[in-house]
Design a protein around this motif. Structure first.
Motif, PDB file in Angstrom:
ATOM      1  N   UNK A 168       0.945  -1.189   0.011  1.00 29.61           N
ATOM      2  CA  UNK A 168       0.128  -0.037  -0.248  1.00 29.61           C
ATOM      3  C   UNK A 168       1.009   1.275  -0.159  1.00 29.61           C
ATOM      4  N   UNK A 169       2.083   0.995   0.641  1.00 29.97           N
ATOM      5  CA  UNK A 169       3.031   2.375   0.798  1.00 29.97           C
ATOM      6  C   UNK A 169       4.181   2.431  -0.362  1.00 29.97           C
ATOM      7  N   UNK A 170       4.288   1.327  -1.389  1.00 25.17           N
ATOM      8  CA  UNK A 170       5.058   1.499  -2.419  1.00 25.17           C
ATOM      9  C   UNK A 170       4.667   2.763  -3.330  1.00 25.17           C
ATOM     10  N   UNK A 171       5.710   3.691  -3.585  1.00 26.15           N
ATOM     11  CA  UNK A 171       5.182   4.729  -4.238  1.00 26.15           C
ATOM     12  C   UNK A 171       4.854   4.587  -5.687  1.00 26.15           C
ATOM     13  N   UNK A 172       5.239   3.372  -6.232  1.00 27.01           N
ATOM     14  CA  UNK A 172       4.860   3.097  -7.489  1.00 27.01           C
ATOM     15  C   UNK A 172       3.171   2.997  -7.528  1.00 27.01           C
ATOM     16  N   UNK A 173       2.547   2.805  -6.489  1.00 26.32           N
ATOM     17  CA  UNK A 173       1.073   2.470  -6.477  1.00 26.32           C
ATOM     18  C   UNK A 173       0.645   3.929  -6.996  1.00 26.32           C
ATOM     19  N   UNK A 174       1.087   4.979  -6.844  1.00 23.71           N
ATOM     20  CA  UNK A 174       0.418   6.147  -7.224  1.00 23.71           C
ATOM     21  C   UNK A 174       0.304   6.409  -8.726  1.00 23.71           C
ATOM     22  N   UNK A 175       1.422   5.823  -9.265  1.00 21.35           N
ATOM     23  CA  UNK A 175       1.565   5.957 -10.868  1.00 21.35           C
ATOM     24  C   UNK A 175       0.462   4.961 -11.379  1.00 21.35           C
TER      25      UNK A 175
END
Ligand code: 6PG
Length: 237
Positions: free
Chosen positions: A216-223
């Motif tokens: 959930x906290x992996x930054x790539x999730x925002x992409x």
């Protein structure tokens, strides 16, 4: 090919074929823009993954003299340093046909990215976005560009309504201080690619997309979860 919401995944069994397919697709995009606008803009990642893609893209025949190439992020080191993404782009991508392209670096010789920020922001401003293509990579920790877990400007960099085009980034696992285009800047593009290799990264991507546990906290999730620009993932083992 599988599509899930905004993300289409192109899986290859052969990494050379993956790099070739992406090189062909990016070249096509650049040609389209060159035909329509007379110039084209490309932003690429550093790291080790894109080398073959760069080598193959450099051999594509197109009007490279009217193409500008910059980076999605940079380690704050001079371009003589082995860790410099600019060095990688110059030695592998700005070769062959692509030697005629113009490179726009993010690094300047200011001592810190904070002190270099204004100059880098101005260079990006002068590019007059949108990009025609943005090619991201990803680390095993789910970082992309310099959106590192625990990064000091992470929330600001991922803010889709943020006004900064560029931000400095310091993070425990980043190696050296970084400078990065922000997520809204990277999304000002006609096409967006995520080039990844290996089973570990495939699993990280799947977890990030589902928002499981730490993922959930992996930054790539925002992409992967944004809906502004479709994401094309190019994967090989
Ligand atoms: C950088 C990159 C970064 C990269 C990932 C993956 O400067 O480090 O731009 O975001 O894409 O770290 O790196 P590898 O391709 O080396 O695994």
């Amino acid at each position: 090919m599988t599509t899930h919401l905004n993300v289409t995944t192109h899986s290859f069994t052969d990494c050379h074929a993956q790099a070739a397919a992406l090189a062909e697709r990016v070249a096509k995009r650049l040609r389209m823009s060159l035909n329509q606008r007379g110039h084209a803009l490309l932003a690429v990642s550093g790291g080790s993954t894109p080398k073959d893609f760069f080598a193959q893209l450099s051999k594509e025949t197109l009007d490279w003299a009217n193409v500008k190439i910059t980076l999605v992020d940079e380690r704050w080191v001079p371009d003589t340093d082995e860790r410099s993404n600019a060095k990688l782009v110059k030695t592998v991508l700005l070769q062959n046909e692509a030697a005629a392209a113009t490179f726009v670096p993010l690094y300047s010789d200011a001592p810190t990215p904070e002190e270099g920020l204004a100059a880098t922001s101005r260079r990006i401003e002068e590019l007059a976005l949108p990009f025609d293509a943005v090619v991201l990579g990803m680390g095993d920790d789910g970082h992309t560009a310099s959106f590192f877990p625990g990064g000091d400007h992470l929330a600001e960099a991922l803010d889709l309504d943020g006004k900064s085009r560029v931000l400095p980034m310091h993070a425990p696992d980043a190696g050296e201080p970084r400078i990065t285009l922000t997520l809204p800047t990277l999304l000002e593009t006609e096409s967006l690619f995520l080039l990844v290799t290996g089973n570990k990264k495939r699993d990280v991507l799947a977890d990030a997309r589902l928002g499981l546990d730490a993922a959930r906290d992996y930054p790539v999730r925002s992409v992967l979860t944004q809906l502004r620009v479709p994401v094309a993932v190019y994967w090989c083992p």
